[in-house]
Motif scaffolding. Structure first.
Motif, PDB file in Angstrom:
ATOM      1  N   LEU A   9       0.834  -1.199   0.000  1.00 54.72           N
ATOM      2  CA  LEU A   9       0.000   0.000   0.000  1.00 54.72           C
ATOM      3  C   LEU A   9       0.872   1.255   0.000  1.00 54.72           C
ATOM      4  CD1 LEU A   9      -2.720   1.554   0.424  1.00 54.72           C
ATOM      5  CD2 LEU A   9      -2.312   1.288   2.883  1.00 54.72           C
ATOM      6  N   SER A  10       0.599   2.161  -0.921  1.00 50.98           N
ATOM      7  CA  SER A  10       1.274   3.448  -0.964  1.00 50.98           C
ATOM      8  C   SER A  10       0.231   4.545  -1.105  1.00 50.98           C
ATOM      9  CB  SER A  10       2.267   3.526  -2.132  1.00 50.98           C
ATOM     10  OG  SER A  10       3.338   2.614  -1.948  1.00 50.98           O
ATOM     11  N   VAL A  11       0.488   5.665  -0.433  1.00 46.42           N
ATOM     12  CA  VAL A  11      -0.401   6.826  -0.507  1.00 46.42           C
ATOM     13  C   VAL A  11       0.446   8.054  -0.800  1.00 46.42           C
ATOM     14  CG1 VAL A  11      -2.082   8.260   0.686  1.00 46.42           C
ATOM     15  CG2 VAL A  11      -1.997   5.803   1.165  1.00 46.42           C
ATOM     16  N   ASP A  12       0.131   8.728  -1.910  1.00 43.93           N
ATOM     17  CA  ASP A  12       0.839   9.942  -2.308  1.00 43.93           C
ATOM     18  C   ASP A  12      -0.135  11.113  -2.284  1.00 43.93           C
ATOM     19  OD1 ASP A  12       3.626   9.001  -3.400  1.00 43.93           O
ATOM     20  OD2 ASP A  12       2.177   7.583  -4.221  1.00 43.93           O
ATOM     21  N   PHE A  13       0.341  12.235  -1.755  1.00 46.96           N
ATOM     22  CA  PHE A  13      -0.462  13.454  -1.731  1.00 46.96           C
ATOM     23  C   PHE A  13       0.116  14.467  -2.708  1.00 46.96           C
ATOM     24  CE2 PHE A  13      -1.571  11.656   2.393  1.00 46.96           C
ATOM     25  CZ  PHE A  13      -2.945  11.905   2.448  1.00 46.96           C
ATOM     26  N   ALA A  14      -0.749  15.056  -3.507  1.00 39.90           N
ATOM     27  CA  ALA A  14      -0.338  16.112  -4.428  1.00 39.90           C
ATOM     28  C   ALA A  14      -0.266  17.423  -3.663  1.00 39.90           C
ATOM     29  CB  ALA A  14      -1.326  16.223  -5.581  1.00 39.90           C
ATOM     30  N   THR A  15       0.876  18.097  -3.746  1.00 44.46           N
ATOM     31  CA  THR A  15       1.061  19.395  -3.105  1.00 44.46           C
ATOM     32  C   THR A  15       1.537  20.402  -4.143  1.00 44.46           C
ATOM     33  OG1 THR A  15       3.399  19.088  -2.528  1.00 44.46           O
ATOM     34  CG2 THR A  15       1.764  18.173  -1.008  1.00 44.46           C
ATOM     35  N   ALA A  16       1.567  21.668  -3.749  1.00 44.99           N
ATOM     36  CA  ALA A  16       2.017  22.709  -4.670  1.00 44.99           C
ATOM     37  C   ALA A  16       3.475  22.512  -5.065  1.00 44.99           C
ATOM     38  CB  ALA A  16       1.834  24.078  -4.017  1.00 44.99           C
ATOM     39  N   ALA A  17       4.244  21.851  -4.180  1.00 41.56           N
ATOM     40  CA  ALA A  17       5.668  21.646  -4.448  1.00 41.56           C
ATOM     41  C   ALA A  17       5.962  20.284  -5.063  1.00 41.56           C
ATOM     42  CB  ALA A  17       6.461  21.816  -3.160  1.00 41.56           C
ATOM     43  N   GLY A  18       4.924  19.505  -5.353  1.00 33.89           N
ATOM     44  CA  GLY A  18       5.129  18.174  -5.920  1.00 33.89           C
ATOM     45  C   GLY A  18       4.400  17.120  -5.119  1.00 33.89           C
ATOM     46  N   SER A  19       4.742  15.859  -5.340  1.00 31.28           N
ATOM     47  CA  SER A  19       4.076  14.747  -4.675  1.00 31.28           C
ATOM     48  C   SER A  19       4.829  14.342  -3.415  1.00 31.28           C
ATOM     49  CB  SER A  19       3.980  13.552  -5.626  1.00 31.28           C
ATOM     50  OG  SER A  19       3.358  12.455  -4.993  1.00 31.28           O
ATOM     51  N   PHE A  20       4.072  14.027  -2.375  1.00 33.81           N
ATOM     52  CA  PHE A  20       4.665  13.568  -1.114  1.00 33.81           C
ATOM     53  C   PHE A  20       4.115  12.201  -0.761  1.00 33.81           C
ATOM     54  CE2 PHE A  20       4.226  13.305   3.594  1.00 33.81           C
ATOM     55  CZ  PHE A  20       5.563  13.080   3.866  1.00 33.81           C
ATOM     56  N   ARG A  21       4.997  11.245  -0.519  1.00 34.98           N
ATOM     57  CA  ARG A  21       4.576   9.882  -0.179  1.00 34.98           C
ATOM     58  C   ARG A  21       4.444   9.747   1.331  1.00 34.98           C
ATOM     59  NH1 ARG A  21       5.954   4.652  -3.552  1.00 34.98           N
ATOM     60  NH2 ARG A  21       4.393   5.823  -4.717  1.00 34.98           N
ATOM     61  N   ALA A  22       3.210   9.607   1.795  1.00 38.48           N
ATOM     62  CA  ALA A  22       2.933   9.483   3.226  1.00 38.48           C
ATOM     63  C   ALA A  22       2.963   8.041   3.700  1.00 38.48           C
ATOM     64  CB  ALA A  22       1.576  10.103   3.553  1.00 38.48           C
ATOM     65  N   VAL A  23       2.620   7.107   2.810  1.00 40.98           N
ATOM     66  CA  VAL A  23       2.681   5.671   3.120  1.00 40.98           C
ATOM     67  C   VAL A  23       3.424   5.008   1.978  1.00 40.98           C
ATOM     68  CG1 VAL A  23       1.367   3.570   3.555  1.00 40.98           C
ATOM     69  CG2 VAL A  23       0.487   5.763   4.367  1.00 40.98           C
ATOM     70  N   ASP A  24       4.416   4.183   2.347  1.00 42.57           N
ATOM     71  CA  ASP A  24       5.335   3.643   1.337  1.00 42.57           C
ATOM     72  C   ASP A  24       5.417   2.118   1.448  1.00 42.57           C
ATOM     73  OD1 ASP A  24       7.284   3.249  -0.538  1.00 42.57           O
ATOM     74  OD2 ASP A  24       8.880   4.253   0.547  1.00 42.57           O
ATOM     75  N   ALA A  25       4.760   1.422   0.522  1.00 44.20           N
ATOM     76  CA  ALA A  25       4.864  -0.040   0.400  1.00 44.20           C
ATOM     77  C   ALA A  25       4.569  -0.751   1.724  1.00 44.20           C
ATOM     78  CB  ALA A  25       6.249  -0.434  -0.117  1.00 44.20           C
ATOM     79  N   MET A  26       3.428  -0.429   2.305  1.00 42.62           N
ATOM     80  CA  MET A  26       3.055  -0.986   3.611  1.00 42.62           C
ATOM     81  C   MET A  26       2.232  -2.254   3.438  1.00 42.62           C
ATOM     82  SD  MET A  26       0.898   0.967   6.583  1.00 42.62           S
ATOM     83  CE  MET A  26       0.409   0.161   8.101  1.00 42.62           C
ATOM     84  N   ASP A  27       2.535  -3.267   4.242  1.00 39.26           N
ATOM     85  CA  ASP A  27       1.761  -4.508   4.286  1.00 39.26           C
ATOM     86  C   ASP A  27       1.070  -4.627   5.645  1.00 39.26           C
ATOM     87  OD1 ASP A  27       2.800  -5.083   1.805  1.00 39.26           O
ATOM     88  OD2 ASP A  27       4.325  -6.457   2.559  1.00 39.26           O
ATOM     89  N   VAL A  28      -0.195  -5.048   5.625  1.00 40.00           N
ATOM     90  CA  VAL A  28      -0.952  -5.259   6.861  1.00 40.00           C
ATOM     91  C   VAL A  28      -1.802  -6.510   6.699  1.00 40.00           C
ATOM     92  CG1 VAL A  28      -2.632  -4.333   8.502  1.00 40.00           C
ATOM     93  CG2 VAL A  28      -1.096  -2.769   7.302  1.00 40.00           C
ATOM     94  N   THR A  29      -1.743  -7.397   7.673  1.00 33.87           N
ATOM     95  CA  THR A  29      -2.670  -8.533   7.726  1.00 33.87           C
ATOM     96  C   THR A  29      -3.243  -8.616   9.138  1.00 33.87           C
ATOM     97  OG1 THR A  29      -0.904 -10.106   8.291  1.00 33.87           O
ATOM     98  CG2 THR A  29      -1.466  -9.861   5.954  1.00 33.87           C
ATOM     99  N   VAL A  30      -4.529  -8.903   9.209  1.00 35.17           N
ATOM    100  CA  VAL A  30      -5.197  -9.050  10.499  1.00 35.17           C
ATOM    101  C   VAL A  30      -6.098 -10.272  10.415  1.00 35.17           C
ATOM    102  CG1 VAL A  30      -6.649  -7.975  12.241  1.00 35.17           C
ATOM    103  CG2 VAL A  30      -5.182  -6.540  10.819  1.00 35.17           C
ATOM    104  N   ASP A  31      -5.947 -11.179  11.370  1.00 35.55           N
ATOM    105  CA  ASP A  31      -6.791 -12.367  11.423  1.00 35.55           C
ATOM    106  C   ASP A  31      -8.050 -12.085  12.234  1.00 35.55           C
ATOM    107  OD1 ASP A  31      -5.002 -13.921   9.948  1.00 35.55           O
ATOM    108  OD2 ASP A  31      -3.843 -14.446  11.732  1.00 35.55           O
ATOM    109  N   PRO A  32      -9.096 -12.874  12.053  1.00 30.64           N
ATOM    110  CA  PRO A  32     -10.322 -12.673  12.852  1.00 30.64           C
ATOM    111  C   PRO A  32     -10.012 -12.764  14.343  1.00 30.64           C
ATOM    112  CG  PRO A  32     -10.738 -14.168  11.014  1.00 30.64           C
ATOM    113  CD  PRO A  32      -9.262 -13.932  11.036  1.00 30.64           C
ATOM    114  N   GLY A  33     -10.513 -11.818  15.113  1.00 33.71           N
ATOM    115  CA  GLY A  33     -10.326 -11.831  16.554  1.00 33.71           C
ATOM    116  C   GLY A  33      -8.963 -11.394  17.045  1.00 33.71           C
ATOM    117  N   GLU A  34      -8.091 -10.938  16.144  1.00 32.76           N
ATOM    118  CA  GLU A  34      -6.734 -10.560  16.538  1.00 32.76           C
ATOM    119  C   GLU A  34      -6.670  -9.089  16.935  1.00 32.76           C
ATOM    120  OE1 GLU A  34      -2.158 -10.854  14.758  1.00 32.76           O
ATOM    121  OE2 GLU A  34      -3.855 -10.718  13.391  1.00 32.76           O
TER     122      GLU A  34
END
Length: 323
Positions: A9-34
């Motif tokens: 997962l990656s999240v980039d924000f567009a700004t006046a000065a260019g793009s800023f990456r707030a989340v970079d190649a993140m993995d998340v797994t959650v099992d039921p009840g965890e």
């Protein structure tokens, strides 16, 4: 099968000065009840990643992921209408700052019942009964009177309990608690954490706890994901992580705990989390790391195998110090 699975997962924000990456190649797994804790300093991308899952980021954000599935359903491919059926019902979130998250123009009863009407289609009498039940579940005294109160008439702790009641109203399968104890006094913090863990145990829902408080993690979570500058830098079960952290950032966070202090002055991590204009070429933690060398400063680090905590580091720490 994992209840929630997010990959790259990656999240980039567009700004006046260019793009800023707030989340970079993140993995998340959650099992039921965890219970999963996501920890890190402010600016680590913890909240942004979960808001991306909920579909609540502004239009300036660009969200990409190789996988984002909930209960086997691909959240990237569904329509906005279908997503709205899931978010708020099967996936719910307790937002930061309850005093500003509640709408000041409506009573707390109206705000709790709104989700019950939208997602469950309950009639007025059933909504009233369920709202009273929820207020009692979260420990709000005199619930019938409090349902008619406005947010400004309630304390921070009571507002946080109302937020929890709203989040669990439709019996979600996954609850995301974003800094649920921020701005609350210590006694109320303990009550809120006990309430969340009790509700999780009673309902069997999965819980993602976003926090920067390692003490909260030790008492509450089963598994910990450590975030830094938008990247996941380590992930372990709670016991092994506290006993043997593998990433220097995790080690530094734990060393700053008062109960672990060996001197009268608490250790600190120098510097700040990098922003848009000071992002290092190599390891993002290198400017603040006591072990960093030229390789760290110039080459992005690999992700180590699970037995080394999936540490994103060239030189992961071992039992007796640097590996």
């Amino acid at each position: 099968m994992a209840l929630l699975s997010i990959r790259n997962l990656s999240v980039d924000f567009a700004t006046a000065a260019g793009s800023f990456r707030a989340v970079d190649a993140m993995d998340v797994t959650v099992d039921p009840g965890e219970i999963l804790a996501i920890v890190g300093e402010s600016g680590s991308g913890k909240s942004v990643a979960m808001l991306a899952l909920m579909g609540l980021l502004p239009w300036t954000a660009t969200v990409t992921a190789d996988e984002m599935s909930f209960d086997g359903q691909d959240l990237r491919a569904i329509s906005p209408r279908t997503r709205r059926r899931i978010v708020g019902k099967d996936i719910a979130m307790i937002f930061q700052e309850p005093m500003s998250s509640l709408n000041p123009c409506f009573t707390v009863g109206f705000q709790i019942k709104e989700g019950l009407k939208k997602h469950l289609g309950l009639d007025a009498r059933a909504r009233q009964a369920r709202a009273l039940e929820l207020m009692e579940m979260v420990g709000i005294p005199d619930p019938a009177r409090r349902l008619n109160a406005y947010p400004h008439q309630m304390s921070g702790g009571m507002s946080q309990r109302v937020m929890i009641a709203m989040a669990i109203a439709c019996r979600p399968r996954l609850l995301i608690a974003d800094e649920p104890t921020t701005a609350l006094d210590v006694t109320i913090q303990a009550q809120i954490l006990d309430l969340l863990t009790d509700l999780q145990a009673e309902t069997g829902m999965a819980l993602i706890l976003i926090t920067h408080d390692m003490g909260v993690v030790a008492e509450t979570a089963r598994r910990v994901s450590v975030q830094y500058a938008g990247q996941k830098v380590e992930e372990q079960q709670v016991g092994p992580l506290f006993a043997r952290p593998h990433h220097p950032y995790t080690s530094a966070l734990l060393a700053a705990l008062p109960e672990r202090a060996t001197t009268r002055i608490l250790p600190t991590i120098p510097g700040v989390v990098p922003g848009q204009f000071d992002r290092p070429r190599g390891c993002l933690f290198a400017p603040r790391c006591a072990f960093a060398d030229e390789t760290c400063r110039t080459t992005p680090p690999p992700v180590q195998p699970p037995e080394i905590g999936r540490a994103r580091c060239h030189y992961p720490l071992m039992q007796e110090g640097r590996g």
